[in-house]
Design an enzyme around this catalytic site. Structure first.
Site, PDB file in Angstrom:
ATOM      1  N   ARG A 236      73.720  32.951  32.981  1.00  0.00           N
ATOM      2  CA  ARG A 236      72.839  31.699  32.653  1.00  0.00           C
ATOM      3  C   ARG A 236      72.731  31.177  31.244  1.00  0.00           C
ATOM      4  O   ARG A 236      72.681  29.880  31.088  1.00  0.00           O
ATOM      5  CB  ARG A 236      71.508  31.631  33.759  1.00  0.00           C
TER       6      ARG A 236
ATOM      7  N   LYS B 192      69.104  36.425  55.647  1.00  0.00           N
ATOM      8  CA  LYS B 192      68.598  35.557  56.744  1.00  0.00           C
ATOM      9  C   LYS B 192      69.078  34.066  57.529  1.00  0.00           C
ATOM     10  O   LYS B 192      69.235  33.242  56.229  1.00  0.00           O
ATOM     11  CB  LYS B 192      66.924  35.519  56.473  1.00  0.00           C
TER      12      LYS B 192
ATOM     13  N   GLY C  12      72.631  33.208  43.949  1.00  0.00           N
ATOM     14  CA  GLY C  12      72.194  34.124  42.797  1.00  0.00           C
ATOM     15  C   GLY C  12      73.025  35.333  42.950  1.00  0.00           C
ATOM     16  O   GLY C  12      73.638  36.070  42.309  1.00  0.00           O
TER      17      GLY C  12
ATOM     18  N   GLY D 133      69.739  27.816  45.342  1.00  0.00           N
ATOM     19  CA  GLY D 133      68.919  26.893  45.954  1.00  0.00           C
ATOM     20  C   GLY D 133      69.161  25.485  45.671  1.00  0.00           C
ATOM     21  O   GLY D 133      69.353  24.578  46.725  1.00  0.00           O
TER      22      GLY D 133
END
Ligand code: ADP
Ligand code: MG
Length: 402
Positions: free
Chosen positions: A34, A204, A357, A381
């Site tokens: 990053r 999930k 990520g 996200g």
């Protein structure tokens, strides 16, 4: 949306919101991707004579007030050091976010010099739901500079003071990373070359059902891998033993499968799994067909027949979006599925995008060069929320006014 070239930055203090949220082991940066991704914007600003003051967050500081959070950390100081090494010039470090040290540091910069402010999440107002609280911090940050550049793609889906409120107070532009990331997402959502194959995995389904719902209107084929595939298999009546399962999501997953059927989107699920006797790197394991999964075992990876099936289902793709590892790749014994998937996607000729990520970390850890894919996103996200069709608050703020 303005870009840096549209701003007259020479001799001005520019507040640059960047995403420098790197993984740390103590004070050691374990993956500086990053930081690397932010270099083009910093270099462009500094090269044009701006005085660059960078604002960024790191981790999730705990505590009620500034003092408790500052004492608990994590501090951005190691990031300032690493950034200085990569830039080849010193990076001044302010020991607070928008206080005396920040003001003195910004005032002390010469044209072309760079400074980093302390972790903006030490300020509880940064993430506050209270507009007035955020506005207070935004005002203090804005007073440090006369221009604002938003380049923190990974935080663009957050309605945070430094992301959403500050651009309303200063003339602003989007940085190079944000422009590049948004361009890729625009390509994925605007008439992608077909077949468009989406691979979704990770832990999930509850994290990702919203994006799946929206992608059903765009993708031609959906490949479900990793921890979330067991809930899909369970929704089809298979035994999944002690594998990751979100029982309460089964009805939602069944709805998604039915909707995919109505829309003619092909959904591809694993046909064999690696069944382990426990969640451990050295767990005893064997390959079983999905129809014979032992009740006392848990799946930590997909099997060889599935690796082959998914490679076939990717071979004709012209656009691929992949989010979520196919197994517990952190354990080498259970990384084969994720490796095979990355390999199959890297062979696709067309736009190939890796988001998330852990997915980005997985392809790097498994030794794939960045050039193996068209784009590896720095923001999981943010890219998922964009693909869900939601507006990103930080993007809205950058698009407004100027
Ligand atoms: P990303 O960060 O790329 O969006 P997620 O955070 O959704 O991905 O999921 C990543 C995590 O999912 C990894 O830590 C990985 O170990 C875990 N995972 C993947 N497959 C399995 C599995 N079969 N069983 C348990 N965990 C899994
Ligand atoms: Mg993750």
């Amino acid at each position: 949306m303005k870009r840096i070239a549209d701003l007259d930055v020479a001799g001005r203090v520019v507040l640059l919101r960047a995403d420098l949220n790197v993984p740390l082991d103590g004070e050691q940066i374990t993956d500086d991707n990053r930081i690397q991704a932010t270099l083009p914007t910093i270099r462009e600003l500094a090269g044009r004579g701006a005085r660059v003051v960078i604002c960024a967050h790191l981790g999730r500081p705990k505590g009620d007030g500034y003092a408790a959070r500052a004492a608990g950390g994590p501090s951005l100081r190691p990031v300032a050091t690493r950034l200085g090494e990569l830039l080849g010039q010193p990076v001044a470090f302010a020991s607070d976010v928008a206080g005396e040290s920040a003001a003195a540091t910004a005032a002390g910069l010469a044209d072309g010099q760079v400074a980093l402010l302390q972790n903006v999440r030490f300020e509880p107002a940064e993430t506050s739901k209270d507009d007035a609280a955020r506005a207070g911090l935004a005002g203090r940050l804005a007073r440090l500079a006369t221009l604002y550049v938003g380049d923190g793609f990974g935080a663009l889906h957050r309605k945070h003071a430094s992301v959403y409120d500050v651009p309303g107070l200063l003339p602003h532009a989007a940085g190079e990373l944000v422009l590049a990331e948004i361009e890729v997402l625009r390509q994925l959502t605007t008439d992608p070359a077909r077949p468009y194959v989406v691979v979704l995995g990770g832990a999930k389904p509850s994290d990702k059902l919203a994006v799946i719902g929206n992608l059903l209107g765009q993708a031609d084929r959906l490949i479900i891998v990793g921890g979330m595939s067991y809930t899909f298999l369970a929704a089809q009546g298979y035994e999944v033993g002690r594998s990751l399962l979100e029982k309460d999501q089964i009805p939602h997953v069944a709805d998604v499968l039915a909707e995919a059927g109505r829309r003619g989107v092909e959904v591809v699920l694993p046909v064999d799994l690696v069944a382990a006797d426990r969640f451990a790197p050295d767990a005893d394991h064997r390959v079983v067909p999905v129809a014979d999964f032992p009740a006392d075992r848990e799946s930590l990876d997909m099997g060889p027949a599935t690796r082959e099936l998914f490679a076939r289902k990717l071979a004709d793709a012209r656009t691929v979006f992949w989010n979520g590892p196919a197994g517990v790749f952190e354990f080498p014994a259970f990384a084969a599925g994720t490796r095979a998937l990355a390999e199959a996607i890297s062979k696709v000729s067309g736009l190939t995008v890796v988001g998330g990520g852990d997915s980005a970390a997985a392809v790097r850890q498994l030794g794939f060069p960045a050039t193996a894919f068209s784009h590896i996103s720095t923001g999981g996200g943010a890219s998922l929320e964009y693909l869900e069709g939601r507006t990103l608050p930080g993007l809205t703020a950058l698009e407004a006014g100027g």
